[in-house]
Write a protein that holds these residues in place. Structure first.
Motif, PDB file in Angstrom:
ATOM      1  N   ASP A  44      29.002  62.067  18.755  1.00  0.00           N
ATOM      2  CA  ASP A  44      30.260  62.778  18.948  1.00  0.00           C
ATOM      3  C   ASP A  44      31.386  61.996  18.281  1.00  0.00           C
ATOM      4  OD1 ASP A  44      32.392  64.297  19.701  1.00  0.00           O
ATOM      5  OD2 ASP A  44      32.062  64.097  21.858  1.00  0.00           O
ATOM      6  N   LEU A  45      31.588  62.275  17.025  1.00  0.00           N
ATOM      7  CA  LEU A  45      32.553  61.530  16.227  1.00  0.00           C
ATOM      8  C   LEU A  45      33.991  61.754  16.687  1.00  0.00           C
ATOM      9  CD1 LEU A  45      32.754  59.626  13.839  1.00  0.00           C
ATOM     10  CD2 LEU A  45      32.907  61.603  12.336  1.00  0.00           C
ATOM     11  N   THR A  46      34.340  62.974  17.061  1.00  0.00           N
ATOM     12  CA  THR A  46      35.713  63.279  17.469  1.00  0.00           C
ATOM     13  C   THR A  46      36.136  62.445  18.672  1.00  0.00           C
ATOM     14  OG1 THR A  46      35.454  65.525  16.640  1.00  0.00           O
ATOM     15  CG2 THR A  46      37.284  65.129  18.134  1.00  0.00           C
ATOM     16  N   GLU A  47      35.283  62.421  19.688  1.00  0.00           N
ATOM     17  CA  GLU A  47      35.596  61.649  20.898  1.00  0.00           C
ATOM     18  C   GLU A  47      35.713  60.161  20.582  1.00  0.00           C
ATOM     19  OE1 GLU A  47      33.429  60.463  25.056  1.00  0.00           O
ATOM     20  OE2 GLU A  47      33.090  62.493  24.284  1.00  0.00           O
ATOM     21  N   LEU A  51      39.083  57.624  20.857  1.00  0.00           N
ATOM     22  CA  LEU A  51      39.050  56.373  21.607  1.00  0.00           C
ATOM     23  C   LEU A  51      39.451  55.195  20.719  1.00  0.00           C
ATOM     24  CD1 LEU A  51      38.375  54.841  24.215  1.00  0.00           C
ATOM     25  CD2 LEU A  51      35.998  54.784  23.458  1.00  0.00           C
ATOM     26  N   ALA A  52      38.915  55.159  19.501  1.00  0.00           N
ATOM     27  CA  ALA A  52      39.239  54.066  18.581  1.00  0.00           C
ATOM     28  C   ALA A  52      40.723  54.076  18.229  1.00  0.00           C
ATOM     29  CB  ALA A  52      38.396  54.185  17.316  1.00  0.00           C
TER      30      ALA A  52
END
Length: 62
Positions: A44-47, A51-52
């Motif tokens: 899940d790249l979007t999440e 966060l990053a």
């Protein structure tokens, strides 16, 4: 020259070099695994990006 080396930590470039030296090593195997998971749609790249970005903004404003 010795005096320059002794005082380098007090300069902006010295502080940047110190920060770079304290960064963790890059774990190539982990990067390759994550790239594969992203390509396969199993990460899940979007999440993770949200966060990053939150963490980067916290570091910049702290």
């Amino acid at each position: 020259m010795e005096q320059i080396l002794d005082n380098i930590h007090n300069t902006p470039i010295g502080q940047v070099l110190k920060k770079i030296a304290s960064l963790p090593e890059i774990r190539r195997d982990k990067i390759l695994t994550l790239r594969r998971q992203i390509t396969e749609g199993r990460y899940d790249l979007t999440e993770r990006l949200d966060l990053a970005l939150d963490r980067v903004l916290e570091d910049l404003t702290a």
